[in-house]
Design an enzyme around this catalytic site. Sequence first.
Site, PDB file in Angstrom:
ATOM      1  N   ASP A  28     -24.066 -30.351 116.294  1.00 46.13           N
ATOM      2  CA  ASP A  28     -24.532 -31.214 115.795  1.00 46.13           C
ATOM      3  C   ASP A  28     -23.260 -32.720 115.242  1.00 46.13           C
ATOM      4  O   ASP A  28     -23.391 -34.024 115.495  1.00 46.13           O
ATOM      5  CB  ASP A  28     -25.097 -31.096 114.908  1.00 46.13           C
ATOM      6  CG  ASP A  28     -26.316 -32.690 114.393  1.00 46.13           C
ATOM      7  OD1 ASP A  28     -26.808 -33.537 115.394  1.00 46.13           O
ATOM      8  OD2 ASP A  28     -26.028 -32.646 113.048  1.00 46.13           O
TER       9      ASP A  28
ATOM     10  N   SER B 294     -32.819 -37.412 118.668  1.00 43.84           N
ATOM     11  CA  SER B 294     -33.322 -36.757 118.676  1.00 43.84           C
ATOM     12  C   SER B 294     -33.819 -36.381 119.705  1.00 43.84           C
ATOM     13  O   SER B 294     -34.500 -37.440 119.944  1.00 43.84           O
ATOM     14  CB  SER B 294     -33.775 -36.885 116.639  1.00 43.84           C
ATOM     15  OG  SER B 294     -34.580 -35.156 117.362  1.00 43.84           O
TER      16      SER B 294
ATOM     17  N   LYS C  46     -29.323 -32.304 123.393  1.00 41.57           N
ATOM     18  CA  LYS C  46     -28.650 -32.199 122.048  1.00 41.57           C
ATOM     19  C   LYS C  46     -28.047 -30.669 121.985  1.00 41.57           C
ATOM     20  O   LYS C  46     -26.688 -30.244 122.418  1.00 41.57           O
ATOM     21  CB  LYS C  46     -28.285 -33.221 121.552  1.00 41.57           C
ATOM     22  CG  LYS C  46     -26.353 -33.115 120.584  1.00 41.57           C
ATOM     23  CD  LYS C  46     -26.497 -34.365 120.219  1.00 41.57           C
ATOM     24  CE  LYS C  46     -27.889 -34.543 118.538  1.00 41.57           C
ATOM     25  NZ  LYS C  46     -27.711 -33.857 117.587  1.00 41.57           N
ATOM     26  N   THR C  47     -29.243 -29.640 121.129  1.00 40.55           N
ATOM     27  CA  THR C  47     -29.148 -29.094 120.908  1.00 40.55           C
ATOM     28  C   THR C  47     -29.602 -27.503 121.570  1.00 40.55           C
ATOM     29  O   THR C  47     -28.594 -27.142 121.960  1.00 40.55           O
ATOM     30  CB  THR C  47     -30.320 -28.341 120.286  1.00 40.55           C
ATOM     31  OG1 THR C  47     -29.595 -29.022 118.528  1.00 40.55           O
ATOM     32  CG2 THR C  47     -29.570 -26.551 119.841  1.00 40.55           C
TER      33      THR C  47
ATOM     34  N   HIS D  84     -21.517 -37.783 116.315  1.00 40.21           N
ATOM     35  CA  HIS D  84     -22.820 -37.075 116.781  1.00 40.21           C
ATOM     36  C   HIS D  84     -23.599 -36.722 117.818  1.00 40.21           C
ATOM     37  O   HIS D  84     -23.964 -37.309 118.306  1.00 40.21           O
ATOM     38  CB  HIS D  84     -23.078 -38.156 116.502  1.00 40.21           C
ATOM     39  CG  HIS D  84     -25.061 -37.649 115.926  1.00 40.21           C
ATOM     40  ND1 HIS D  84     -26.353 -38.529 116.188  1.00 40.21           N
ATOM     41  CD2 HIS D  84     -25.477 -36.610 115.095  1.00 40.21           C
ATOM     42  CE1 HIS D  84     -27.271 -37.646 115.577  1.00 40.21           C
ATOM     43  NE2 HIS D  84     -27.313 -36.548 115.422  1.00 40.21           N
TER      44      HIS D  84
ATOM     45  N   ARG E  27     -35.411 -37.516 106.516  1.00 40.24           N
ATOM     46  CA  ARG E  27     -34.291 -39.058 105.700  1.00 40.24           C
ATOM     47  C   ARG E  27     -34.792 -39.631 105.900  1.00 40.24           C
ATOM     48  O   ARG E  27     -35.942 -40.357 105.920  1.00 40.24           O
ATOM     49  CB  ARG E  27     -33.062 -38.897 106.600  1.00 40.24           C
ATOM     50  CG  ARG E  27     -32.416 -37.595 106.755  1.00 40.24           C
ATOM     51  CD  ARG E  27     -30.843 -38.542 108.018  1.00 40.24           C
ATOM     52  NE  ARG E  27     -31.095 -38.337 109.592  1.00 40.24           N
ATOM     53  CZ  ARG E  27     -31.490 -39.619 109.534  1.00 40.24           C
ATOM     54  NH1 ARG E  27     -31.175 -40.928 108.321  1.00 40.24           N
ATOM     55  NH2 ARG E  27     -31.382 -40.659 110.250  1.00 40.24           N
TER      56      ARG E  27
ATOM     57  N   LYS F 245     -26.254 -34.917 106.367  1.00 38.47           N
ATOM     58  CA  LYS F 245     -26.369 -35.997 106.546  1.00 38.47           C
ATOM     59  C   LYS F 245     -24.649 -36.883 105.268  1.00 38.47           C
ATOM     60  O   LYS F 245     -23.827 -37.741 106.175  1.00 38.47           O
ATOM     61  CB  LYS F 245     -26.737 -36.977 107.485  1.00 38.47           C
ATOM     62  CG  LYS F 245     -28.221 -35.960 107.712  1.00 38.47           C
ATOM     63  CD  LYS F 245     -26.942 -36.015 109.376  1.00 38.47           C
ATOM     64  CE  LYS F 245     -27.914 -35.888 110.679  1.00 38.47           C
ATOM     65  NZ  LYS F 245     -26.457 -35.647 111.692  1.00 38.47           N
TER      66      LYS F 245
END
Length: 532
Positions: A258, A239, A243-244, A219, A60, A200
């Site tokens: 996410d 990141s 989380k995943t 988030h 990004r 996003k």
Amino acid sequence: MTTGRVNPSQRLEHQGITGLGHVYYNLMEPALVEAALKRDEATLGKGGALLVTTGEHTGRSPRDKFVVRTPGVEGTIWWENNKPMSPEAFDRLHADMLAHMKGRDYFVQDLYAGADPEHRLDVRMVTELAWHGLFIRHLLRRPERADLDDFVPEFTIINCPGFAADPQVHGCRSETVIALNFERKMILIGGTEYAGENKKSVFTLLNYLLPEKGIMPMHCSANHAIDNPVDTAIFFGLSGTGKTTLSADPERTLIGDDEHGWSDRGTFNFEGGCYAKTLDLSEEAEPEIFATTTRFATVIENMVHDPDTMDLDFEDDSLTANMRCAYPLDYISNASDTSLGGHPKNIIMLTCDAFGVLPPIARLTPAQAMYHFLSGFTSKVAGTEKGVTEPEPTFSTCFGAPFMPRRPEVYGDLLRQKIARHGATCWLVNTGWTGGAYGVGSRMPIRSTRLLLTAALDGSLNEATFRKDPNFGFEVPMHVEGVAEVLLDPRRTWSVNEEYDAQARKLVNMFAENFAQYVPFIDEDVKAAAIG
């Protein structure tokens, strides 16, 4: 010329977008894959995956993101975190982008953002690249084909990677621009092929719109107990915090990885797919995510591969360390059919502490949860960026500052109200370092982290004996079956206790310095939590 499923009264011409070449409406996956290959946008990988590269931008561009400063949003945008663009500059940008589009082919996808029909946003994505259409078709939620006849977009996003913005004319910073206009209900993206800007941008929209309805945009990843959506858990994290990975528990049902909302009805996924990092992805550690990299229509972004065998190199980060794959949620076998869950019973805040100070798990009071939510702490480690020679703290408020249009207290207050109303238990989980800082200590054992999370989610951890952490004031369990007791007390894992104490004081001071910006806006109990 137009092809594909669309209500004639909702074609682009009715939105003032005229003079285009072919416009392809709502093509399905095989047609989008075929178009991307015919247009030399991509290469066909193993199993029918689509391999793409995004050129200069492999992530990004937050410095190129703007919110149009219109009267309707003037008093509600967090301007210290969101760059303003004048309405006049946006109008020039819009006109010049439409001129750029003349004679070119475009791909339109009409999609939903949000699994809860009562709170979803109807979004139209207009893309210059066929594979961008495929990407967003994975990442948002697809209407039934019959529902497209009555589809009316609430917001339209136009993405033209081939368009170069002019800072002098368009009031932006560079040739790359992401401009959100809430009054015009439009987002313009130009000068970048990185597909993550699409998803996003939608998340940013929802982060602005939903709080007015009393819905907490988050988030986070989320899962629930098998056959029991009431037992829902959410996992906040930046990141690299897990989380995943940690939400993809084979013993629980995955709601999403996410972006989610928390309404008066419960938890719901904003998305219909996943956008997973693939650097060092292994079949042994994450078999289901690994398997998606050879599934039909999975978008493989910026990965080096063997030109003969098409085998992917999961260790080669020469293009970017941010290499990813995008795939629909139903490629994961234990994913929820509805993407809906109950009110969170447990809230997990993930951090990767490279300073080696935080315990592997701690129980938080509601005030402490708000403190750590507003702080949004993780850390960069030496070698990850040029000039980084020791661990550096990263504080991203609400675990997602780049996507937060409103002030942090808005989201913090919403979270606190919902915790109080529904009685969620909050935990801070450190997936970072133990036994010393990065370079000296070792990474927190994933097996121990999973055991601690299992104990937290099944309720047994609440029965443990806890001690009060002298640095942050939260509660830390003293014994958990299967986890080495020394691991639960990070000071004991260091060879020199005094060095731990110095590192802990350093981290506490970093937290305090960052949190000073919120002190004028928070309640006394949260201020008390800030000093342990």
